[in-house]
Every structure is written in structure tokens, then in C-alpha cells.
Design a protein around this motif. Structure first.
Motif, PDB file in Angstrom:
ATOM      1  N   THR A  29      72.382  81.762  58.642  1.00 27.46           N
ATOM      2  CA  THR A  29      71.919  82.937  59.391  1.00 27.46           C
ATOM      3  C   THR A  29      71.255  82.508  60.696  1.00 27.46           C
ATOM      4  O   THR A  29      71.569  83.034  61.773  1.00 27.46           O
ATOM      5  CB  THR A  29      70.920  83.749  58.535  1.00 27.46           C
ATOM      6  OG1 THR A  29      71.548  84.140  57.322  1.00 27.46           O
ATOM      7  CG2 THR A  29      70.439  84.984  59.290  1.00 27.46           C
ATOM      8  N   GLN A  33      72.517  83.213  64.615  1.00 24.93           N
ATOM      9  CA  GLN A  33      71.704  84.119  65.432  1.00 24.93           C
ATOM     10  C   GLN A  33      71.297  83.475  66.755  1.00 24.93           C
ATOM     11  O   GLN A  33      70.877  84.165  67.673  1.00 24.93           O
ATOM     12  CB  GLN A  33      70.451  84.545  64.658  1.00 24.93           C
ATOM     13  CG  GLN A  33      70.755  85.608  63.624  1.00 24.93           C
ATOM     14  CD  GLN A  33      69.534  86.062  62.851  1.00 24.93           C
ATOM     15  OE1 GLN A  33      68.585  85.310  62.667  1.00 24.93           O
ATOM     16  NE2 GLN A  33      69.571  87.283  62.360  1.00 24.93           N
ATOM     17  N   SER A  35      71.371  82.007  70.397  1.00 22.48           N
ATOM     18  CA  SER A  35      72.211  82.253  71.569  1.00 22.48           C
ATOM     19  C   SER A  35      72.978  81.007  71.984  1.00 22.48           C
ATOM     20  O   SER A  35      74.095  81.102  72.488  1.00 22.48           O
ATOM     21  CB  SER A  35      71.365  82.782  72.728  1.00 22.48           C
ATOM     22  OG  SER A  35      70.315  81.887  72.995  1.00 22.48           O
ATOM     23  N   GLY A  40      74.473  86.109  67.542  1.00 25.15           N
ATOM     24  CA  GLY A  40      73.812  87.389  67.735  1.00 25.15           C
ATOM     25  C   GLY A  40      73.270  87.866  66.404  1.00 25.15           C
ATOM     26  O   GLY A  40      73.173  87.098  65.452  1.00 25.15           O
ATOM     27  N   ASP A  41      72.935  89.154  66.333  1.00 25.56           N
ATOM     28  CA  ASP A  41      72.316  89.678  65.126  1.00 25.56           C
ATOM     29  C   ASP A  41      73.264  89.588  63.938  1.00 25.56           C
ATOM     30  O   ASP A  41      74.381  90.095  63.980  1.00 25.56           O
ATOM     31  CB  ASP A  41      71.889  91.132  65.336  1.00 25.56           C
ATOM     32  CG  ASP A  41      70.711  91.225  66.289  1.00 25.56           C
ATOM     33  OD1 ASP A  41      69.938  90.249  66.369  1.00 25.56           O
ATOM     34  OD2 ASP A  41      70.565  92.266  66.954  1.00 25.56           O
ATOM     35  N   VAL A  42      72.791  88.929  62.892  1.00 27.91           N
ATOM     36  CA  VAL A  42      73.578  88.764  61.674  1.00 27.91           C
ATOM     37  C   VAL A  42      73.200  89.872  60.698  1.00 27.91           C
ATOM     38  O   VAL A  42      72.030  90.089  60.403  1.00 27.91           O
ATOM     39  CB  VAL A  42      73.312  87.372  61.041  1.00 27.91           C
ATOM     40  CG1 VAL A  42      73.966  87.263  59.661  1.00 27.91           C
ATOM     41  CG2 VAL A  42      73.820  86.270  61.962  1.00 27.91           C
ATOM     42  N   GLU A  43      74.214  90.577  60.213  1.00 27.37           N
ATOM     43  CA  GLU A  43      73.973  91.634  59.235  1.00 27.37           C
ATOM     44  C   GLU A  43      73.903  91.045  57.828  1.00 27.37           C
ATOM     45  O   GLU A  43      73.065  91.420  57.027  1.00 27.37           O
ATOM     46  CB  GLU A  43      75.108  92.652  59.322  1.00 27.37           C
ATOM     47  CG  GLU A  43      74.970  93.811  58.361  1.00 27.37           C
ATOM     48  CD  GLU A  43      76.142  94.762  58.481  1.00 27.37           C
ATOM     49  OE1 GLU A  43      76.862  94.925  57.492  1.00 27.37           O
ATOM     50  OE2 GLU A  43      76.333  95.335  59.586  1.00 27.37           O
ATOM     51  N   PHE A  59      78.414  90.075  61.456  1.00 24.49           N
ATOM     52  CA  PHE A  59      77.510  90.383  62.572  1.00 24.49           C
ATOM     53  C   PHE A  59      77.356  91.889  62.724  1.00 24.49           C
ATOM     54  O   PHE A  59      78.226  92.661  62.319  1.00 24.49           O
ATOM     55  CB  PHE A  59      78.058  89.783  63.874  1.00 24.49           C
ATOM     56  CG  PHE A  59      78.106  88.272  63.855  1.00 24.49           C
ATOM     57  CD1 PHE A  59      76.968  87.525  64.090  1.00 24.49           C
ATOM     58  CD2 PHE A  59      79.284  87.604  63.577  1.00 24.49           C
ATOM     59  CE1 PHE A  59      77.001  86.132  64.055  1.00 24.49           C
ATOM     60  CE2 PHE A  59      79.336  86.219  63.545  1.00 24.49           C
ATOM     61  CZ  PHE A  59      78.186  85.489  63.777  1.00 24.49           C
ATOM     62  N   GLU A  60      76.264  92.285  63.351  1.00 25.27           N
ATOM     63  CA  GLU A  60      76.051  93.705  63.590  1.00 25.27           C
ATOM     64  C   GLU A  60      76.971  94.227  64.691  1.00 25.27           C
ATOM     65  O   GLU A  60      77.312  95.402  64.712  1.00 25.27           O
ATOM     66  CB  GLU A  60      74.581  93.969  63.938  1.00 25.27           C
ATOM     67  CG  GLU A  60      73.688  93.791  62.720  1.00 25.27           C
ATOM     68  CD  GLU A  60      72.233  94.092  62.999  1.00 25.27           C
ATOM     69  OE1 GLU A  60      71.909  94.630  64.076  1.00 25.27           O
ATOM     70  OE2 GLU A  60      71.413  93.780  62.116  1.00 25.27           O
ATOM     71  N   ASP A  61      77.376  93.351  65.588  1.00 24.92           N
ATOM     72  CA  ASP A  61      78.184  93.762  66.735  1.00 24.92           C
ATOM     73  C   ASP A  61      79.475  92.942  66.777  1.00 24.92           C
ATOM     74  O   ASP A  61      79.442  91.715  66.727  1.00 24.92           O
ATOM     75  CB  ASP A  61      77.363  93.525  68.012  1.00 24.92           C
ATOM     76  CG  ASP A  61      78.057  94.043  69.256  1.00 24.92           C
ATOM     77  OD1 ASP A  61      79.229  94.464  69.172  1.00 24.92           O
ATOM     78  OD2 ASP A  61      77.425  94.025  70.319  1.00 24.92           O
TER      79      ASP A  61
END
Length: 101
Positions: A29, A33, A35, A40-43, A59-61
Motif C-alpha cells: 500500500t 501510494q 508519488s 496514488g490513493d489505494v482503495e 486504486f481510487e482513480d
């Protein structure tokens, strides 16, 4: 919101049996996450999976998936690991998942 499968990557090369599964999931994770890893944001991180050394990272995106896949080399580095481990990151697809499960 894109379908979960389009926001998920398959990670191969996860060092197996070195650390507890939940700790390894945390390390993954953190890696994805950062950069500097094009992350990026990990779901969600799914580890372990039915395959040894394989994890799924969602990922969230969906845009993050594209940037993570563009990075030439992913080296899993953490003070709890004795050395960096190269990871193979591939796009998740339904035919891959049926093959892996």
C-alpha cells in the motif's frame, strides 16, 4: 467511478514468506501510494491471493493505474525487507484473473 477491475493492477514478484501477510499488504500500500512510484490513493490491496507472490492493488482513480503502468521499474523497498524486490505490474483483466485464480 470506473469499474473496480479497471482500477486494479496485478503485482507479481511479491517476496513470499518473509513477513506476515498483513505487513506485506501494508508495505505494498505504501509503495503504490508514493508519488515517486507514480502512485496514488489505494482503495484496497488483496494479499495473499491464490497465487504465490501475487497481489492485487485497486486504486481510487483509474488514472493512477495508467501512471503506475508507465513506470519502468517498481522496486519494493522497505526497512523491513532485507533488499529491494523488483515487482512486475500488469493491468488486471478478466482473462488474467480466471487464469490466476
Amino acid at each position: 467511478q470506473a469499474a473496480k477491475s479497471t482500477r486494479t493492477v496485478v503485482i507479481a514478484g511479491v517476496p513470499d514468506g518473509l513477513l506476515q501477510d498483513d505487513i506485506m499488504a501494508d508495505i505494498l500500500t505504501i509503495h503504490f501510494q508514493m508519488s515517486r512510484n507514480n502512485g496514488g490513493d489505494v482503495e484496497e490491496v488483496v494479499y495473499p491471493t491464490g497465487n504465490k507472490g501475487v497481489a492485487y492493488v485497486t486504486f481510487e482513480d483509474q488514472a493512477v493505474v495508467e501512471s503506475v503502468l508507465k513506470k519502468d521499474e517498481h522496486l519494493l523497498e522497505n526497512k523491513r525487507l532485507s533488499r529491494p524486490y523488483p515487482l512486475t505490474v500488469t493491468r488486471y483483466s478478466d482473462n488474467v484473473s480466471s487464469f490466476l485464480i
